[in-house]
Scaffold this motif. Structure first.
Motif, PDB file in Angstrom:
ATOM      1  N   ASN B  84       0.840  -1.207   0.000  1.00 65.50           N
ATOM      2  CA  ASN B  84       0.000   0.000   0.000  1.00 65.50           C
ATOM      3  C   ASN B  84       0.871   1.252   0.000  1.00 65.50           C
ATOM      4  O   ASN B  84       0.650   2.163   0.788  1.00 65.50           O
ATOM      5  CB  ASN B  84      -0.968  -0.014   1.169  1.00 65.50           C
ATOM      6  CG  ASN B  84      -0.266  -0.409   2.438  1.00 65.50           C
ATOM      7  OD1 ASN B  84       0.936  -0.658   2.417  1.00 65.50           O
ATOM      8  ND2 ASN B  84      -0.961  -0.432   3.546  1.00 65.50           N
ATOM      9  N   SER B  86       2.855   3.089   1.195  1.00 66.11           N
ATOM     10  CA  SER B  86       3.570   3.555   2.386  1.00 66.11           C
ATOM     11  C   SER B  86       4.319   4.849   2.169  1.00 66.11           C
ATOM     12  O   SER B  86       5.419   5.016   2.675  1.00 66.11           O
ATOM     13  CB  SER B  86       4.587   2.516   2.864  1.00 66.11           C
ATOM     14  OG  SER B  86       3.947   1.354   3.155  1.00 66.11           O
ATOM     15  N   LEU B  87       3.729   5.761   1.432  1.00 68.33           N
ATOM     16  CA  LEU B  87       4.327   7.083   1.359  1.00 68.33           C
ATOM     17  C   LEU B  87       4.004   7.801   2.666  1.00 68.33           C
ATOM     18  O   LEU B  87       2.974   7.550   3.274  1.00 68.33           O
ATOM     19  CB  LEU B  87       3.758   7.871   0.179  1.00 68.33           C
ATOM     20  CG  LEU B  87       3.988   7.259  -1.191  1.00 68.33           C
ATOM     21  CD1 LEU B  87       3.424   8.162  -2.268  1.00 68.33           C
ATOM     22  CD2 LEU B  87       5.471   7.020  -1.435  1.00 68.33           C
ATOM     23  N   LEU B  88       4.910   8.683   3.082  1.00 69.17           N
ATOM     24  CA  LEU B  88       4.638   9.449   4.287  1.00 69.17           C
ATOM     25  C   LEU B  88       3.729  10.613   3.898  1.00 69.17           C
ATOM     26  O   LEU B  88       4.123  11.459   3.094  1.00 69.17           O
ATOM     27  CB  LEU B  88       5.953   9.950   4.901  1.00 69.17           C
ATOM     28  CG  LEU B  88       6.939   8.814   5.215  1.00 69.17           C
ATOM     29  CD1 LEU B  88       8.265   9.359   5.709  1.00 69.17           C
ATOM     30  CD2 LEU B  88       6.356   7.841   6.227  1.00 69.17           C
ATOM     31  N   PRO B  89       2.523  10.649   4.442  1.00 71.22           N
ATOM     32  CA  PRO B  89       1.512  11.576   3.919  1.00 71.22           C
ATOM     33  C   PRO B  89       1.812  13.051   4.184  1.00 71.22           C
ATOM     34  O   PRO B  89       1.195  13.911   3.583  1.00 71.22           O
ATOM     35  CB  PRO B  89       0.224  11.147   4.622  1.00 71.22           C
ATOM     36  CG  PRO B  89       0.650  10.365   5.806  1.00 71.22           C
ATOM     37  CD  PRO B  89       1.980   9.762   5.476  1.00 71.22           C
ATOM     38  N   TRP B  90       2.744  13.337   5.121  1.00 74.96           N
ATOM     39  CA  TRP B  90       3.038  14.746   5.406  1.00 74.96           C
ATOM     40  C   TRP B  90       4.182  15.260   4.534  1.00 74.96           C
ATOM     41  O   TRP B  90       4.535  16.430   4.610  1.00 74.96           O
ATOM     42  CB  TRP B  90       3.381  14.935   6.891  1.00 74.96           C
ATOM     43  CG  TRP B  90       4.428  13.983   7.378  1.00 74.96           C
ATOM     44  CD1 TRP B  90       5.768  14.157   7.353  1.00 74.96           C
ATOM     45  CD2 TRP B  90       4.200  12.703   7.939  1.00 74.96           C
ATOM     46  NE1 TRP B  90       6.386  13.057   7.849  1.00 74.96           N
ATOM     47  CE2 TRP B  90       5.453  12.142   8.226  1.00 74.96           C
ATOM     48  CE3 TRP B  90       3.040  11.959   8.218  1.00 74.96           C
ATOM     49  CZ2 TRP B  90       5.593  10.873   8.791  1.00 74.96           C
ATOM     50  CZ3 TRP B  90       3.181  10.703   8.777  1.00 74.96           C
ATOM     51  CH2 TRP B  90       4.449  10.185   9.054  1.00 74.96           C
ATOM     52  N   LEU B  91       4.769  14.397   3.722  1.00 71.38           N
ATOM     53  CA  LEU B  91       5.833  14.830   2.816  1.00 71.38           C
ATOM     54  C   LEU B  91       5.292  14.853   1.393  1.00 71.38           C
ATOM     55  O   LEU B  91       4.459  14.025   1.021  1.00 71.38           O
ATOM     56  CB  LEU B  91       7.016  13.865   2.887  1.00 71.38           C
ATOM     57  CG  LEU B  91       7.728  13.723   4.229  1.00 71.38           C
ATOM     58  CD1 LEU B  91       8.895  12.744   4.088  1.00 71.38           C
ATOM     59  CD2 LEU B  91       8.234  15.057   4.731  1.00 71.38           C
ATOM     60  N   ILE B  99      13.895  11.863   0.941  1.00 72.84           N
ATOM     61  CA  ILE B  99      14.295  11.372   2.267  1.00 72.84           C
ATOM     62  C   ILE B  99      15.144  10.107   2.096  1.00 72.84           C
ATOM     63  O   ILE B  99      16.142   9.898   2.801  1.00 72.84           O
ATOM     64  CB  ILE B  99      13.056  11.127   3.163  1.00 72.84           C
ATOM     65  CG1 ILE B  99      13.479  10.770   4.586  1.00 72.84           C
ATOM     66  CG2 ILE B  99      12.157  10.033   2.637  1.00 72.84           C
ATOM     67  CD1 ILE B  99      12.306  10.612   5.553  1.00 72.84           C
ATOM     68  N   ALA B 100      14.776   9.271   1.096  1.00 73.85           N
ATOM     69  CA  ALA B 100      15.564   8.064   0.842  1.00 73.85           C
ATOM     70  C   ALA B 100      16.909   8.422   0.224  1.00 73.85           C
ATOM     71  O   ALA B 100      17.948   7.881   0.614  1.00 73.85           O
ATOM     72  CB  ALA B 100      14.780   7.125  -0.079  1.00 73.85           C
ATOM     73  N   LEU B 134       1.098  16.489  -2.349  1.00 68.30           N
ATOM     74  CA  LEU B 134       1.096  15.570  -1.210  1.00 68.30           C
ATOM     75  C   LEU B 134       0.456  14.263  -1.661  1.00 68.30           C
ATOM     76  O   LEU B 134      -0.391  14.252  -2.551  1.00 68.30           O
ATOM     77  CB  LEU B 134       0.285  16.171  -0.057  1.00 68.30           C
ATOM     78  CG  LEU B 134       0.961  17.295   0.720  1.00 68.30           C
ATOM     79  CD1 LEU B 134       0.002  17.876   1.745  1.00 68.30           C
ATOM     80  CD2 LEU B 134       2.217  16.796   1.420  1.00 68.30           C
ATOM     81  N   ARG B 150      10.909   5.794  -5.029  1.00 72.63           N
ATOM     82  CA  ARG B 150      11.646   5.860  -3.772  1.00 72.63           C
ATOM     83  C   ARG B 150      12.563   4.641  -3.641  1.00 72.63           C
ATOM     84  O   ARG B 150      13.725   4.773  -3.238  1.00 72.63           O
ATOM     85  CB  ARG B 150      10.664   5.915  -2.588  1.00 72.63           C
ATOM     86  CG  ARG B 150      11.347   5.944  -1.239  1.00 72.63           C
ATOM     87  CD  ARG B 150      10.355   6.122  -0.117  1.00 72.63           C
ATOM     88  NE  ARG B 150       9.420   4.997  -0.032  1.00 72.63           N
ATOM     89  CZ  ARG B 150       8.373   4.962   0.782  1.00 72.63           C
ATOM     90  NH1 ARG B 150       8.105   5.981   1.567  1.00 72.63           N
ATOM     91  NH2 ARG B 150       7.575   3.908   0.799  1.00 72.63           N
TER      92      ARG B 150
END
Lengths: 312, 263
Positions: B84, B86-91, B99-100, B134, B150
Motif C-alpha cells: 500500500n 507507504s508514502l509518508l503523507p506529510w511529505l 528522504i531516501a 502531497l 523511492r
C-alpha cells in the motif's frame, strides 16, 4: 418499449401537475403506434437554478434561523423578568450595562477594581500557563505511553483513575502545596489539560501504521530521525486534537477555579458581581466567556487544519 | 554461488495455540539481473519470504545471503515497494523520494546531485509533474509509482516488491507493469516480486516461483519464462508459449494447490 420510455420522458412534468394523471397515459399508446417515425424529442429544459436564490436560502439558514432562536431566548428572558423574578434584569438593561462595561474595558482603579478586559486577560494568562505546562509534560509522557508497552501498562491505571476527577478537587492540594492562589489556579488548569494531551498523544503514537516504521527500518533511520521525521509528524494531528480538547475544558474550569481562589480574573469577576448583586454584569460576563471560548477553539482549529496533512 | 541466496529458510511464529510453521525449507537462488515472481494463494507465506529477504522478519532457521554476505536486518540495499505504497503523507512526492536519497547518498553525493537524482527517479516513473503534491492529492496508481521511485532511488542490490499492484484497478495495473518493464530494460535490476496475478507473473518474470499452501509452505515449482524481451501484452495474448506458461501456473495453483476451503 423504447418508445414508451421516450414518450414518458418527453412528457413535461408540468402536465402531471396541471392535468389529472389519467390524461397522461394516452400519448404513451399513440407513440407506440408510430414506431417508424423517429421520435422528435424536444430537449426538456430544466428551469435554471438561480444562484441568487441559492445564496438567499443559505443566508436564511445561516442568519435568519439563529436570529429566530435568539429572539425566542429574548422572549423567555423578558418573560422571566416580568413574571418570575425581577432580579433578572431586562435585556435592555443588560445591553446598557454591556455598553458601559465595554466602553472602558481596560481601566485600572486599584488592585480589586479593573476593567473586564483585564479580567479576561488574567484568566487567559492562567489558562495559557497551565496549558503550556500540560503540553510540555503531557506530550513526552504520551509518547512514552504510546511507544513502550511497559510504560503504558505502568501508567494506564493511574491515568484512568485520575482522568474522571473534577480538576477542582485538586485545588485544595494546590493551595496546600503552593500556599498561593495563582500557582494553585495554574496547577488546576495543568491537571485539567494534561489528560487529553496524554491520552491523545499515546493513541496517536499507537495508531502509526507499521508500514511507516518499516520504511524507517529499510532506510535505517536512527532513533532521533525516526522521532523527528516519522513519529512527530504522524502523531501531530492527534496531539493537536488533545490540545484542542484540553484548551476548551481549561477555559471552562478557570472560571470555577477563580471563583474559589479570588483575585483578578473573569471567574472571580462573576463571583464578585454576584456578591454586589450586579446580575446584568454576570450576564454580560457569561456572553464574553462564551465568545473567548469560541476564539480559543477557532485558533486551535486553524492550527489543526494547518498541520493536518490529509486536509491541506 | 548465486547473487541472492535464500537458503533453507524456516519461519515459525509462536502463537497461543503453539508454534505456527509458516515457511519450511524455502530455498531459492537468484542471479544478478533476474526478475523473479513469487506466486501462490493468499496466506501461503509469499510476503513472509519477502519480509525475510528485506530483513523485516527474522528466519527461524536458515538465512539469506546477498553477494555471499548474510543479511538479517533491513537496509536500503534491499529496497521494498510496499503493497500500500507507504508514502509518508506529510511529505510531498519529491520529499518522499528525497528522504531516501538523503539517507543513502547523504555522504557520497552533493546536495545538487541528490536533488537531480531525486528528480531523475521521479522522471523514471513519470511522476516529475507531481513532485510538489502531497500523497493525499494523487491517485493510488501514482502513489505506487512514487513508491517505486523511492525504492529505485536507493539503488538497491535487490528490489523487493510486495504485491505492488494488488490494490490497483486493472488498467492502472497494466500501465504500471509497462513502466516496470521499461525501467527493468533500462536498469536491469535484480527483482523479487510477490504477486497473485498469473498474467503479471508471466508478463514480467524471468522465473516464476510457485509456492505451496501453508502452513509449512515451501517452493513447489519453478517455471522459467523463456519469452523474448521487450514483451508486449497484446502480442503475447495470442502467443502460444505465453499461454502455455500461463496454463502451467494456473494448473499449479488450481489443480495441485487448490485451497481446500477456498471460496
Amino acid at each position: 418499449m423504447s418508445n414508451k420510455v421516450i414518450a414518458l420522458t418527453i412528457t413535461p412534468p408540468i402536465v402531471a401537475e396541471t392535468a389529472p394523471v389519467v390524461k397522461v397515459r394516452p400519448p404513451v399508446r399513440e407513440a407506440a403506434n408510430v414506431e417508424r417515425q423517429p421520435p422528435a424529442s424536444p430537449a426538456y429544459n430544466f428551469p435554471p437554478v438561480s444562484k441568487a436564490r441559492l445564496r438567499a436560502a443559505a443566508l436564511t439558514r445561516a442568519i435568519v434561523l439563529p436570529t429566530l432562536v435568539f429572539l425566542v431566548v429574548l422572549a423567555i428572558w423578558t418573560f422571566v423578568n416580568a413574571k418570575i423574578t425581577s432580579d433578572i434584569p431586562t435585556p435592555a438593561a443588560t445591553w446598557a450595562r454591556a455598553v458601559e462595561i465595554f466602553s472602558n474595558p481596560f481601566y485600572v482603579a486599584g488592585p480589586n477594581d479593573m476593567g473586564i478586559g483585564w479580567q479576561v486577560l488574567y484568566s487567559l494568562g492562567r489558562v495559557m500557563a497551565g496549558f503550556a505546562l500540560a503540553v510540555i509534560v503531557g506530550i513526552p509522557v504520551g509518547f512514552l505511553m504510546g511507544a513502550s508497552r511497559a510504560f503504558y501498562q505502568a501508567c494506564y491505571p493511574l491515568v484512568q483513575i485520575l482522568r474522571p476527577v473534577s480538576p477542582l478537587a485538586w485545588l485544595p492540594i494546590g493551595l496546600l502545596v503552593f500556599q498561593a492562589k495563582d500557582p494553585s489556579a495554574i496547577f488546576v488548569i495543568f491537571i485539567t489539560s494534561i489528560w487529553p494531551v496524554i491520552v491523545n498523544t499515546a493513541a496517536g503514537v499507537q495508531a502509526i501504521p507499521q508500514d511507516y516504521l518499516n520504511v524507517a527500518r529499510v532506510l535505517r533511520l536512527g532513533k532521533l530521525e525516526v522521532t523527528r521525521r516519522i513519529l512527530i509528524p504522524a502523531t501531530l494531528p492527534h496531539i493537536l486534537t488533545g490540545m484542542r480538547l484540553s484548551l476548551s475544558v481549561a477555559w471552562m474550569v478557570i472560571v470555577a477555579a477563580e471563583m474559589l481562589t479570588g483575585g483578578v480574573g473573569i471567574g472571580f469577576y462573576v463571583w464578585d458581581e454576584w456578591n454586589n448583586l450586579n446580575v446584568a454584569s454576570i450576564i454580560v460576563a457569561i456572553g464574553l466567556i462564551g465568545l473567548v471560548g469560541i476564539a480559543l477553539e477557532s485558533v486551535m482549529n486553524l492550527a489543526q487544519r494547518h498541520f493536518d496533512y490529509n486536509r491541506r | 554461488m548465486s547473487y541472492l541466496n535464500i537458503s533453507n529458510v524456516d519461519v515459525v511464529f509462536p502463537t497461543a495455540n503453539g508454534a505456527y510453521i509458516a515457511l519450511r525449507e524455502v530455498h531459492l537462488e537468484i542471479e544478478k539481473g533476474e526478475f523473479i515472481a513469487i506466486i501462490g494463494h493468499s496466506g501461503c507465506g509469499k510476503s513472509t519470504v519477502l519480509n525475510v529477504v528485506a530483513g523485516l522478519l527474522q528466519a527461524t532457521r536458515g538465512g539469506v545471503l546477498l553477494e555471499n554476505r548474510e543479511v538479517n536486518s533491513p537496509g536500503p540495499d534491499r529496497a521494498v515497494v510496499f503493497q500500500n505504497h507507504s508514502l509518508l503523507p506529510w511529505l510531498t512526492v519529491y520529499e518522499n523520494v528525497r528522504i531516501a536519497v538523503d539517507k543513502v547518498f547523504g555522504k557520497s553525493k552533493s546536495k545538487a546531485e541528490r536533488h537531480d537524482w531525486t528528480l531523475h527517479n521521479l522522471h523514471l516513473v513519470h511522476m516529475d509533474h507531481a513532485a510538489d503534491k502531497l500523497p493525499g492529492a494523487i491517485s493510488g496508481g501514482m502513489k505506487q509509482r512514487v513508491g517505486i521511485a523511492r525504492a529505485l532511488a536507493m539503488q538497491p542490490k535487490v528490489l523487493l516488491m510486495d504485491e505492488p499492484f494488488g490494490a490497483l484497478d486493472a488498467l492502472t495495473r497494466a500501465h504500471l507493469q509497462e513502466s516496470v518493464m521499461e525501467i527493468q530494460t533500462a536498469l536491469n535490476n535484480t527483482v523479487l516480486m510477490i504477486t497473485h496475478d498469473v498474467d503479471e507473473a508471466v508478463l514480467l518474470a524471468d522465473r516464476i516461483v510457485m509456492m505451496t499452501n501453508g502452513p509449512a509452505a515451501t517452493v513447489g515449482e519453478i517455471l522459467k519464462v523463456d519469452l523474448p524481451r521487450p514483451r508486449h501484452r497484446l502480442e503475447l495474448a495470442d502467443d502460444a508459449r505465453y499461454n502455455h506458461y500461463r496454463a502451467e501456473v494456473l494448473r499449479f495453483l488450481y489443480e495441485r494447490q487448490r485451497r481446500p476451503e477456498a471460496a
